[in-house]
Design an enzyme around this catalytic site. Structure first.
Site, PDB file in Angstrom:
ATOM      1  N   ASP A 149       6.351   4.524  -1.419  1.00  0.00           N
ATOM      2  CA  ASP A 149       7.544   5.035  -1.142  1.00  0.00           C
ATOM      3  C   ASP A 149       8.833   4.394  -2.081  1.00  0.00           C
ATOM      4  O   ASP A 149       9.864   5.003  -1.984  1.00  0.00           O
ATOM      5  CB  ASP A 149       7.938   4.941   0.317  1.00  0.00           C
ATOM      6  CG  ASP A 149       7.849   3.577   0.935  1.00  0.00           C
ATOM      7  OD1 ASP A 149       8.131   2.423   0.147  1.00  0.00           O
ATOM      8  OD2 ASP A 149       7.588   3.562   2.137  1.00  0.00           O
ATOM      9  N   CYS A 200      -2.240  17.485 -19.146  1.00  0.00           N
ATOM     10  CA  CYS A 200      -1.660  16.526 -20.246  1.00  0.00           C
ATOM     11  C   CYS A 200      -1.289  15.136 -19.888  1.00  0.00           C
ATOM     12  O   CYS A 200      -1.066  14.526 -20.637  1.00  0.00           O
ATOM     13  CB  CYS A 200      -0.469  17.501 -20.887  1.00  0.00           C
ATOM     14  SG  CYS A 200       1.017  17.432 -20.015  1.00  0.00           S
ATOM     15  N   GLN A 241       0.858  -1.336   0.039  1.00  0.00           N
ATOM     16  CA  GLN A 241      -0.060   0.077  -0.124  1.00  0.00           C
ATOM     17  C   GLN A 241       1.079   1.412   0.091  1.00  0.00           C
ATOM     18  O   GLN A 241       0.753   2.340  -0.079  1.00  0.00           O
ATOM     19  CB  GLN A 241      -0.990  -0.101   1.186  1.00  0.00           C
ATOM     20  CG  GLN A 241      -1.834  -1.186   1.336  1.00  0.00           C
ATOM     21  CD  GLN A 241      -2.523  -1.312   2.700  1.00  0.00           C
ATOM     22  OE1 GLN A 241      -3.314  -0.564   3.013  1.00  0.00           O
ATOM     23  NE2 GLN A 241      -1.905  -2.018   3.800  1.00  0.00           N
ATOM     24  N   ASN A 242       2.088   1.248   0.150  1.00  0.00           N
ATOM     25  CA  ASN A 242       3.171   2.067   0.338  1.00  0.00           C
ATOM     26  C   ASN A 242       3.367   2.759  -1.198  1.00  0.00           C
ATOM     27  O   ASN A 242       3.263   1.990  -2.045  1.00  0.00           O
ATOM     28  CB  ASN A 242       4.478   1.719   0.973  1.00  0.00           C
ATOM     29  CG  ASN A 242       4.189   1.339   2.537  1.00  0.00           C
ATOM     30  OD1 ASN A 242       3.085   1.523   2.951  1.00  0.00           O
ATOM     31  ND2 ASN A 242       5.109   0.447   2.922  1.00  0.00           N
ATOM     32  N   THR A 292       0.663  -3.129   8.595  1.00  0.00           N
ATOM     33  CA  THR A 292      -0.864  -2.472   8.099  1.00  0.00           C
ATOM     34  C   THR A 292      -1.755  -2.402   8.936  1.00  0.00           C
ATOM     35  O   THR A 292      -2.024  -3.462   9.687  1.00  0.00           O
ATOM     36  CB  THR A 292      -1.121  -3.200   6.542  1.00  0.00           C
ATOM     37  OG1 THR A 292      -2.570  -2.319   6.267  1.00  0.00           O
ATOM     38  CG2 THR A 292      -1.462  -4.454   6.682  1.00  0.00           C
ATOM     39  N   GLU A 313       1.228  -3.399  17.252  1.00  0.00           N
ATOM     40  CA  GLU A 313       0.139  -3.073  17.665  1.00  0.00           C
ATOM     41  C   GLU A 313      -1.098  -4.386  17.214  1.00  0.00           C
ATOM     42  O   GLU A 313      -0.992  -4.544  16.141  1.00  0.00           O
ATOM     43  CB  GLU A 313      -0.609  -1.875  17.374  1.00  0.00           C
ATOM     44  CG  GLU A 313       0.315  -0.718  17.516  1.00  0.00           C
ATOM     45  CD  GLU A 313       0.244  -0.226  18.950  1.00  0.00           C
ATOM     46  OE1 GLU A 313      -0.736  -0.306  19.677  1.00  0.00           O
ATOM     47  OE2 GLU A 313       1.093   0.560  19.344  1.00  0.00           O
ATOM     48  N   CYS A 353       0.948  15.291 -14.663  1.00  0.00           N
ATOM     49  CA  CYS A 353       0.206  16.507 -15.012  1.00  0.00           C
ATOM     50  C   CYS A 353      -1.397  16.402 -14.952  1.00  0.00           C
ATOM     51  O   CYS A 353      -1.681  15.602 -15.678  1.00  0.00           O
ATOM     52  CB  CYS A 353       0.677  17.226 -16.131  1.00  0.00           C
ATOM     53  SG  CYS A 353      -0.166  18.517 -16.949  1.00  0.00           S
ATOM     54  N   HIS A 364      -1.217   1.370  -4.217  1.00  0.00           N
ATOM     55  CA  HIS A 364      -1.786   2.907  -4.234  1.00  0.00           C
ATOM     56  C   HIS A 364      -0.647   3.801  -5.117  1.00  0.00           C
ATOM     57  O   HIS A 364      -0.561   4.958  -4.782  1.00  0.00           O
ATOM     58  CB  HIS A 364      -1.699   3.466  -2.847  1.00  0.00           C
ATOM     59  CG  HIS A 364      -2.551   2.852  -2.135  1.00  0.00           C
ATOM     60  ND1 HIS A 364      -2.526   2.801  -0.640  1.00  0.00           N
ATOM     61  CD2 HIS A 364      -4.092   2.344  -2.410  1.00  0.00           C
ATOM     62  CE1 HIS A 364      -3.801   2.099  -0.131  1.00  0.00           C
ATOM     63  NE2 HIS A 364      -4.636   1.836  -1.150  1.00  0.00           N
TER      64      HIS A 364
HETATM   65  P1  NAD Z   1      -1.421   2.791   8.459  1.00  0.00           P
HETATM   66  O1  NAD Z   1      -0.680   4.141   8.833  1.00  0.00           O
HETATM   67  O2  NAD Z   1      -2.953   2.879   8.636  1.00  0.00           O
HETATM   68  O3  NAD Z   1      -0.779   1.712   9.692  1.00  0.00           O
HETATM   69  C1  NAD Z   1       0.446   1.520   9.924  1.00  0.00           C
HETATM   70  C2  NAD Z   1       0.470   0.371  10.742  1.00  0.00           C
HETATM   71  O4  NAD Z   1       1.664  -0.032  11.003  1.00  0.00           O
HETATM   72  C3  NAD Z   1      -0.019   0.430  12.102  1.00  0.00           C
HETATM   73  O5  NAD Z   1      -0.796  -0.731  12.412  1.00  0.00           O
HETATM   74  C4  NAD Z   1       1.044   0.119  13.447  1.00  0.00           C
HETATM   75  O6  NAD Z   1       0.859  -0.277  14.561  1.00  0.00           O
HETATM   76  C5  NAD Z   1       2.100  -0.490  12.321  1.00  0.00           C
HETATM   77  N1  NAD Z   1       3.336   0.009  12.695  1.00  0.00           N
HETATM   78  C6  NAD Z   1       4.032   0.967  13.277  1.00  0.00           C
HETATM   79  N2  NAD Z   1       5.439   0.666  13.414  1.00  0.00           N
HETATM   80  C7  NAD Z   1       5.569  -0.386  12.883  1.00  0.00           C
HETATM   81  C8  NAD Z   1       6.917  -1.228  12.699  1.00  0.00           C
HETATM   82  N3  NAD Z   1       8.002  -0.556  13.105  1.00  0.00           N
HETATM   83  N4  NAD Z   1       6.781  -2.300  12.163  1.00  0.00           N
HETATM   84  C9  NAD Z   1       5.499  -2.963  11.789  1.00  0.00           C
HETATM   85  N5  NAD Z   1       4.529  -2.226  11.869  1.00  0.00           N
HETATM   86  C10 NAD Z   1       4.609  -1.190  12.363  1.00  0.00           C
HETATM   87  O7  NAD Z   1      -1.043   2.161   7.383  1.00  0.00           O
HETATM   88  P2  NAD Z   1      -1.585   1.477   6.062  1.00  0.00           P
HETATM   89  O8  NAD Z   1      -2.346   0.318   6.770  1.00  0.00           O
HETATM   90  O9  NAD Z   1      -0.571   1.189   5.066  1.00  0.00           O
HETATM   91  O10 NAD Z   1      -2.579   2.520   5.539  1.00  0.00           O
HETATM   92  C11 NAD Z   1      -2.466   3.971   5.419  1.00  0.00           C
HETATM   93  C12 NAD Z   1      -2.387   4.303   3.961  1.00  0.00           C
HETATM   94  O11 NAD Z   1      -1.607   5.531   3.872  1.00  0.00           O
HETATM   95  C13 NAD Z   1      -1.935   3.404   3.069  1.00  0.00           C
HETATM   96  O12 NAD Z   1      -2.834   3.128   2.060  1.00  0.00           O
HETATM   97  C14 NAD Z   1      -0.662   4.125   2.138  1.00  0.00           C
HETATM   98  O13 NAD Z   1      -0.929   4.450   0.649  1.00  0.00           O
HETATM   99  C15 NAD Z   1      -0.511   5.479   2.977  1.00  0.00           C
HETATM  100  N6  NAD Z   1       0.897   5.929   3.508  1.00  0.00           N
HETATM  101  C16 NAD Z   1       2.078   5.204   2.888  1.00  0.00           C
HETATM  102  C17 NAD Z   1       3.344   5.427   3.446  1.00  0.00           C
HETATM  103  C18 NAD Z   1       4.500   5.010   2.585  1.00  0.00           C
HETATM  104  O14 NAD Z   1       4.355   5.084   1.449  1.00  0.00           O
HETATM  105  N7  NAD Z   1       5.453   4.739   3.296  1.00  0.00           N
HETATM  106  C19 NAD Z   1       3.169   6.205   4.479  1.00  0.00           C
HETATM  107  C20 NAD Z   1       2.080   6.683   5.115  1.00  0.00           C
HETATM  108  C21 NAD Z   1       0.778   6.450   4.665  1.00  0.00           C
HETATM  109 ZN    ZN Z   2       1.285  19.257 -18.822  1.00  0.00          ZN
END
Ligand code: NAD
Ligand code: ZN
Length: 258
Positions: free
Chosen positions: A112, A138, A109-110, A196, A223, A135, A127
């Site tokens: 990064d 375009c 879902q990240n 997640t 958690e 853009c 995501h």
């Molecule tokens: P979330 O932010 O909803 O949840 C994060 C989860 O990670 C929590 O359950 C937390 O307890 C756990 N966590 C915290 N520290 C941890 C560690 N060290 N090791 C393992 N787990 C740990 O994240 P989500 O469920 O991915 O959903 C949020 C949305 O936000 C995603 O869809 C994503 O697109 C976006 N997002 C992406 C990034 C990124 O790309 N790094 C950062 C923030 C949010």
């Molecule tokens: Zn453009």
């Protein structure tokens, strides 16, 4: 009650038993796996949502209404943080599992890009990816690292406003990512769910699809989540960067001496 009675023994050893016998393993990762790379998650301790309302900043309607505000509150900060971030031992642990033949695909879902930076070869980006800005006029893609943020919101050569090539709340998941994720989730025999909160749909439905098709679910998170004790048989409670290397070692030991 789905908790495996065997989890009373060391859960990492149990997880390694399951992984070493698995035929098809997939990982579902969320913001938590990148926390130890210095990227704050959305929910949970230190999460961005403690400071702001997601619908205010990460919803497509908020962006359309006021792109300058969303750039200033969210995107600029993300660019600064993501430019600096490097993979941590949880990302490299998944690469190690792949090399051991114990992981095929990472559904993340990240946005990064850290799984690819670590060397994972098959990453489904549910995501999108923050490495590119698109853009809004375009459609041209611009590398985020080259976007000049001296002027907010940044613009394309055509004058259109740039937006991250990511999925905002209120937008559709790219069809190919969605379809492949569903297929892979229904076909795996083990799913590793790492960092997640399992609250953002439809990504959160993947462990349910896997479970319905008979897969074991191993969760790594400090958690509890809505999956814990319901469909995750084996919660490994702790930071992914600490647990993953231990898990990889335990799997290696089993593969070296079957
Ligand atoms: P979330 O932010 O909803 O949840 C994060 C989860 O990670 C929590 O359950 C937390 O307890 C756990 N966590 C915290 N520290 C941890 C560690 N060290 N090791 C393992 N787990 C740990 O994240 P989500 O469920 O991915 O959903 C949020 C949305 O936000 C995603 O869809 C994503 O697109 C976006 N997002 C992406 C990034 C990124 O790309 N790094 C950062 C923030 C949010
Ligand atoms: Zn453009």
């Amino acid at each position: 009650m789905m908790i495996d009675p065997n989890m009373l023994s060391d859960p990492i050893e149990r997880a390694a038993d399951i992984l070493s016998q698995a035929k098809s393993v997939v990982a579902l990762t969320g913001a938590g796996i990148s926390v130890e790379s210095g990227i704050p998650p959305f929910r949970g301790k230190g999460g961005l949502w403690e400071k702001m309302d997601p619908m205010e900043v990460a919803h497509i309607d908020a962006f359309i209404e006021n792109p300058e505000r969303v750039w200033n509150l969210l995107i600029k900060e993300m660019k600064t943080v993501l430019d600096r971030a490097r993979p941590n031992p949880a990302h490299t642990g998944l690469v190690d599992l792949e090399r051991l033949g114990k992981l095929a695909t990472v559904i993340t879902q990240n946005v990064d890009g850290l799984h690819q930076a670590a060397g994972s070869s098959d990453v489904i980006e549910f995501h999108g990816n923050f490495a590119w800005q698109r853009c809004t006029e375009c459609g041209q893609l611009h590398p985020t690292a080259e976007v000049d943020i001296a002027r907010i919101p940044p613009q394309c050569d055509c004058g259109g406003i740039l937006r991250p090539d990511c999925v905002f709340f209120g937008e559709m998941i790219p069809t190919e990512a969605m379809v492949r994720s569903q297929q892979i989730s229904s076909g795996c025999d083990v799913m590793l769910v790492i960092g997640t909160s399992a609250m953002v749909q439809p990504a959160a439905s993947m462990p349910f699809i896997a479970r319905e098709n008979g897969a074991r679910i191993i969760e790594i998170n400090p958690e509890p989540t809505p999956l814990t004790g319901r469909i995750s048989n084996l919660p490994l409670m702790g930071d992914a960067g600490r647990i993953m290397p231990q898990l990889v070692e335990a799997v290696k030991e089993r593969l070296d001496s079957p």
